[in-house]
Design a protein around this motif. Sequence first.
Motif, PDB file in Angstrom:
ATOM      1  N   CYS A  59      15.134   8.221  52.590  1.00 28.17           N
ATOM      2  CA  CYS A  59      16.385   7.508  52.862  1.00 28.17           C
ATOM      3  C   CYS A  59      16.171   5.996  52.961  1.00 28.17           C
ATOM      4  O   CYS A  59      17.039   5.221  52.576  1.00 28.17           O
ATOM      5  CB  CYS A  59      17.031   8.057  54.129  1.00 28.17           C
ATOM      6  N   CYS A  62      16.527   3.249  49.940  1.00 31.45           N
ATOM      7  CA  CYS A  62      17.766   2.633  49.459  1.00 31.45           C
ATOM      8  C   CYS A  62      18.542   1.882  50.533  1.00 31.45           C
ATOM      9  O   CYS A  62      19.326   0.994  50.209  1.00 31.45           O
ATOM     10  CB  CYS A  62      18.675   3.701  48.861  1.00 31.45           C
ATOM     11  N   ARG A  82      25.811  14.177  49.973  1.00 36.33           N
ATOM     12  CA  ARG A  82      25.967  13.086  49.001  1.00 36.33           C
ATOM     13  C   ARG A  82      24.649  12.351  48.765  1.00 36.33           C
ATOM     14  O   ARG A  82      24.252  12.098  47.630  1.00 36.33           O
ATOM     15  CB  ARG A  82      27.053  12.121  49.494  1.00 36.33           C
ATOM     16  N   MET A  83      23.948  12.025  49.849  1.00 37.56           N
ATOM     17  CA  MET A  83      22.702  11.271  49.713  1.00 37.56           C
ATOM     18  C   MET A  83      21.579  12.130  49.127  1.00 37.56           C
ATOM     19  O   MET A  83      20.722  11.617  48.411  1.00 37.56           O
ATOM     20  CB  MET A  83      22.268  10.707  51.076  1.00 37.56           C
ATOM     21  N   LYS A  85      21.900  14.353  46.838  1.00 41.52           N
ATOM     22  CA  LYS A  85      22.086  14.352  45.373  1.00 41.52           C
ATOM     23  C   LYS A  85      21.571  13.042  44.778  1.00 41.52           C
ATOM     24  O   LYS A  85      20.912  13.042  43.743  1.00 41.52           O
ATOM     25  CB  LYS A  85      23.556  14.548  45.032  1.00 41.52           C
ATOM     26  N   LYS A  86      21.881  11.928  45.437  1.00 42.56           N
ATOM     27  CA  LYS A  86      21.432  10.632  44.915  1.00 42.56           C
ATOM     28  C   LYS A  86      19.909  10.504  44.950  1.00 42.56           C
ATOM     29  O   LYS A  86      19.315   9.876  44.083  1.00 42.56           O
ATOM     30  CB  LYS A  86      22.055   9.493  45.724  1.00 42.56           C
ATOM     31  N   ALA A  87      19.279  11.084  45.975  1.00 44.46           N
ATOM     32  CA  ALA A  87      17.826  10.991  46.118  1.00 44.46           C
ATOM     33  C   ALA A  87      17.091  12.079  45.339  1.00 44.46           C
ATOM     34  O   ALA A  87      15.867  12.131  45.359  1.00 44.46           O
ATOM     35  CB  ALA A  87      17.447  11.078  47.598  1.00 44.46           C
ATOM     36  N   HIS A  88      17.846  12.969  44.684  1.00 42.54           N
ATOM     37  CA  HIS A  88      17.273  14.061  43.899  1.00 42.54           C
ATOM     38  C   HIS A  88      16.368  14.960  44.744  1.00 42.54           C
ATOM     39  O   HIS A  88      15.253  15.305  44.349  1.00 42.54           O
ATOM     40  CB  HIS A  88      16.501  13.529  42.685  1.00 42.54           C
TER      41      HIS A  88
END
Length: 105
Positions: A59, A62, A82-83, A85-88
């Motif tokens: 985390c 970003c 949500r996060m 998904k963004k961080a894979h």
Amino acid sequence: MKSKIITLAALALFVVSCGTQKTAPVAAAEPATPPTESAKAVTLTPELAEGQNLYSNNCAKCHELFEPKKFSQEEWTPILVRMGKKAHLDAVQMTSITNYINSQL
């Protein structure tokens, strides 16, 4: 000739900016860990420690880390989805982070 110089300058800027992001989380992750541990005087199990490690390392790449108590469990759920998904992050990693966050509430 101008377009080649502009392209090279843009490429150099891109490479430099990518290199700086990779080194910044190390400095940001270390100070964020003590407040989280001192906020809750509960000994972390190995599973929760792994979740804390994933939270700190992924985390902080970003953005600044939030104290788990800043949001309720209901507020954390969509944030983590949500996060994640963004961080894979995979399902196991997300479960570890979610369990860690919930243990700190």
